[in-house]
Design a protein around this motif. Sequence first.
Motif, PDB file in Angstrom:
ATOM      1  N   GLY A 166       0.814  -1.217   0.000  1.00 33.75           N
ATOM      2  CA  GLY A 166       0.000   0.000   0.000  1.00 33.75           C
ATOM      3  C   GLY A 166       0.844   1.262   0.000  1.00 33.75           C
ATOM      4  O   GLY A 166       0.554   2.228  -0.711  1.00 33.75           O
ATOM      5  N   ILE A 167       1.907   1.250   0.780  1.00 31.51           N
ATOM      6  CA  ILE A 167       2.801   2.413   0.838  1.00 31.51           C
ATOM      7  C   ILE A 167       3.497   2.607  -0.510  1.00 31.51           C
ATOM      8  O   ILE A 167       3.581   3.726  -1.025  1.00 31.51           O
ATOM      9  CB  ILE A 167       3.821   2.248   1.986  1.00 31.51           C
ATOM     10  N   ILE A 168       3.972   1.532  -1.089  1.00 31.21           N
ATOM     11  CA  ILE A 168       4.622   1.618  -2.404  1.00 31.21           C
ATOM     12  C   ILE A 168       3.642   2.132  -3.449  1.00 31.21           C
ATOM     13  O   ILE A 168       3.977   3.007  -4.253  1.00 31.21           O
ATOM     14  CB  ILE A 168       5.221   0.247  -2.803  1.00 31.21           C
ATOM     15  N   LEU A 169       2.426   1.628  -3.441  1.00 28.99           N
ATOM     16  CA  LEU A 169       1.397   2.074  -4.381  1.00 28.99           C
ATOM     17  C   LEU A 169       1.098   3.559  -4.194  1.00 28.99           C
ATOM     18  O   LEU A 169       0.977   4.310  -5.168  1.00 28.99           O
ATOM     19  CB  LEU A 169       0.126   1.243  -4.203  1.00 28.99           C
ATOM     20  N   PHE A 170       1.005   3.994  -2.955  1.00 34.62           N
ATOM     21  CA  PHE A 170       0.753   5.407  -2.655  1.00 34.62           C
ATOM     22  C   PHE A 170       1.841   6.290  -3.262  1.00 34.62           C
ATOM     23  O   PHE A 170       1.558   7.288  -3.915  1.00 34.62           O
ATOM     24  CB  PHE A 170       0.675   5.607  -1.138  1.00 34.62           C
ATOM     25  N   PHE A 204       1.299  11.264 -10.693  1.00 36.31           N
ATOM     26  CA  PHE A 204       0.429  12.440 -10.808  1.00 36.31           C
ATOM     27  C   PHE A 204       1.075  13.707 -10.271  1.00 36.31           C
ATOM     28  O   PHE A 204       0.396  14.682  -9.985  1.00 36.31           O
ATOM     29  CB  PHE A 204      -0.905  12.169 -10.097  1.00 36.31           C
ATOM     30  N   ARG A 205       2.406  13.717 -10.153  1.00 34.99           N
ATOM     31  CA  ARG A 205       3.128  14.872  -9.623  1.00 34.99           C
ATOM     32  C   ARG A 205       2.821  16.138 -10.414  1.00 34.99           C
ATOM     33  O   ARG A 205       2.547  17.184  -9.851  1.00 34.99           O
ATOM     34  CB  ARG A 205       4.628  14.608  -9.625  1.00 34.99           C
ATOM     35  N   GLY A 206       2.848  16.043 -11.735  1.00 33.06           N
ATOM     36  CA  GLY A 206       2.571  17.209 -12.579  1.00 33.06           C
ATOM     37  C   GLY A 206       1.170  17.744 -12.370  1.00 33.06           C
ATOM     38  O   GLY A 206       0.962  18.955 -12.257  1.00 33.06           O
ATOM     39  N   SER A 207       0.205  16.865 -12.288  1.00 41.16           N
ATOM     40  CA  SER A 207      -1.182  17.276 -12.068  1.00 41.16           C
ATOM     41  C   SER A 207      -1.358  17.921 -10.701  1.00 41.16           C
ATOM     42  O   SER A 207      -2.059  18.923 -10.570  1.00 41.16           O
ATOM     43  CB  SER A 207      -2.126  16.079 -12.189  1.00 41.16           C
ATOM     44  N   MET A 208      -0.704  17.333  -9.695  1.00 43.74           N
ATOM     45  CA  MET A 208      -0.812  17.893  -8.338  1.00 43.74           C
ATOM     46  C   MET A 208      -0.148  19.258  -8.266  1.00 43.74           C
ATOM     47  O   MET A 208      -0.686  20.188  -7.663  1.00 43.74           O
ATOM     48  CB  MET A 208      -0.193  16.938  -7.313  1.00 43.74           C
ATOM     49  N   THR A 209       1.016  19.404  -8.900  1.00 42.01           N
ATOM     50  CA  THR A 209       1.711  20.692  -8.903  1.00 42.01           C
ATOM     51  C   THR A 209       0.863  21.737  -9.606  1.00 42.01           C
ATOM     52  O   THR A 209       0.735  22.866  -9.135  1.00 42.01           O
ATOM     53  CB  THR A 209       3.086  20.563  -9.583  1.00 42.01           C
ATOM     54  N   SER A 210       0.266  21.364 -10.722  1.00 43.27           N
ATOM     55  CA  SER A 210      -0.599  22.287 -11.460  1.00 43.27           C
ATOM     56  C   SER A 210      -1.803  22.701 -10.617  1.00 43.27           C
ATOM     57  O   SER A 210      -2.169  23.880 -10.570  1.00 43.27           O
ATOM     58  CB  SER A 210      -1.068  21.631 -12.756  1.00 43.27           C
ATOM     59  N   PHE A 211      -2.411  21.742  -9.938  1.00 42.93           N
ATOM     60  CA  PHE A 211      -3.563  22.035  -9.089  1.00 42.93           C
ATOM     61  C   PHE A 211      -3.183  22.999  -7.962  1.00 42.93           C
ATOM     62  O   PHE A 211      -3.872  23.989  -7.712  1.00 42.93           O
ATOM     63  CB  PHE A 211      -4.145  20.741  -8.505  1.00 42.93           C
ATOM     64  N   VAL A 212      -2.068  22.715  -7.287  1.00 40.44           N
ATOM     65  CA  VAL A 212      -1.624  23.573  -6.186  1.00 40.44           C
ATOM     66  C   VAL A 212      -1.281  24.968  -6.706  1.00 40.44           C
ATOM     67  O   VAL A 212      -1.617  25.976  -6.082  1.00 40.44           O
ATOM     68  CB  VAL A 212      -0.432  22.940  -5.431  1.00 40.44           C
ATOM     69  N   SER A 213      -0.646  25.045  -7.874  1.00 40.66           N
ATOM     70  CA  SER A 213      -0.323  26.347  -8.468  1.00 40.66           C
ATOM     71  C   SER A 213      -1.590  27.167  -8.718  1.00 40.66           C
ATOM     72  O   SER A 213      -1.643  28.361  -8.401  1.00 40.66           O
ATOM     73  CB  SER A 213       0.423  26.172  -9.790  1.00 40.66           C
ATOM     74  N   VAL A 254       1.628   6.434  -7.091  1.00 45.49           N
ATOM     75  CA  VAL A 254       0.563   7.340  -7.512  1.00 45.49           C
ATOM     76  C   VAL A 254       1.025   8.787  -7.390  1.00 45.49           C
ATOM     77  O   VAL A 254       0.782   9.613  -8.281  1.00 45.49           O
ATOM     78  CB  VAL A 254      -0.737   7.092  -6.707  1.00 45.49           C
ATOM     79  N   LEU A 255       1.724   9.123  -6.300  1.00 45.66           N
ATOM     80  CA  LEU A 255       2.251  10.480  -6.134  1.00 45.66           C
ATOM     81  C   LEU A 255       3.204  10.848  -7.267  1.00 45.66           C
ATOM     82  O   LEU A 255       3.129  11.943  -7.819  1.00 45.66           O
ATOM     83  CB  LEU A 255       2.973  10.620  -4.794  1.00 45.66           C
ATOM     84  N   VAL A 256       4.088   9.928  -7.610  1.00 44.57           N
ATOM     85  CA  VAL A 256       5.052  10.190  -8.685  1.00 44.57           C
ATOM     86  C   VAL A 256       4.331  10.324 -10.026  1.00 44.57           C
ATOM     87  O   VAL A 256       4.628  11.225 -10.813  1.00 44.57           O
ATOM     88  CB  VAL A 256       6.133   9.080  -8.729  1.00 44.57           C
TER      89      VAL A 256
END
Length: 154
Positions: free
Chosen positions: A16-20, A27-36, A23-25
């Motif tokens: 589960g931790i590895i999967l988490f 969708f990093r671009g999408s998350m950065t864009s959202f936070v921006s 997923v972070l890696v």
Amino acid sequence: MKIQKQTIFSSLAVAGIILFFLVLVMFRGSMTSFVSQEIIAQTDSASKVVAYAQIDSAWNYTRLNKRYEVTFLEFGSQGCSACRRMESVLEEFRTQYPNKVNVVFLNVLSPANQPLMKYFGIAAIPTQILLNREGKEYFRHSGYISFKDLSAKL
């Protein structure tokens, strides 16, 4: 039986931790864009006016009648390893395009750069932003980017 359940539970927890993290890696671009976008949305209008005036007075080459065609803004920090890797890319731009590209490093730890960070919604470093002759953003990237890849955006 108890040891087998603990082993299964431990294996599932690790998976589960590895999967988490995967997923972070992914969708990093999408998350950065959202936070921006959230940072930009939460920036008050007075701060936006100040930042826009700073951009217009420094990097609107059409209005200022300057030779540059592009402003290359690098938001980073001296202590960041990816930012240090970008130093050679910045220097290569300065060398290869001295009359075309104005290279500007903005230290995110400097209070003077906070209005620009909010205006552009800087959520990760390093972040590269290219502005056209009028000082309008036309390209953005977060993380390391090679000279070849970034020069293709000119």
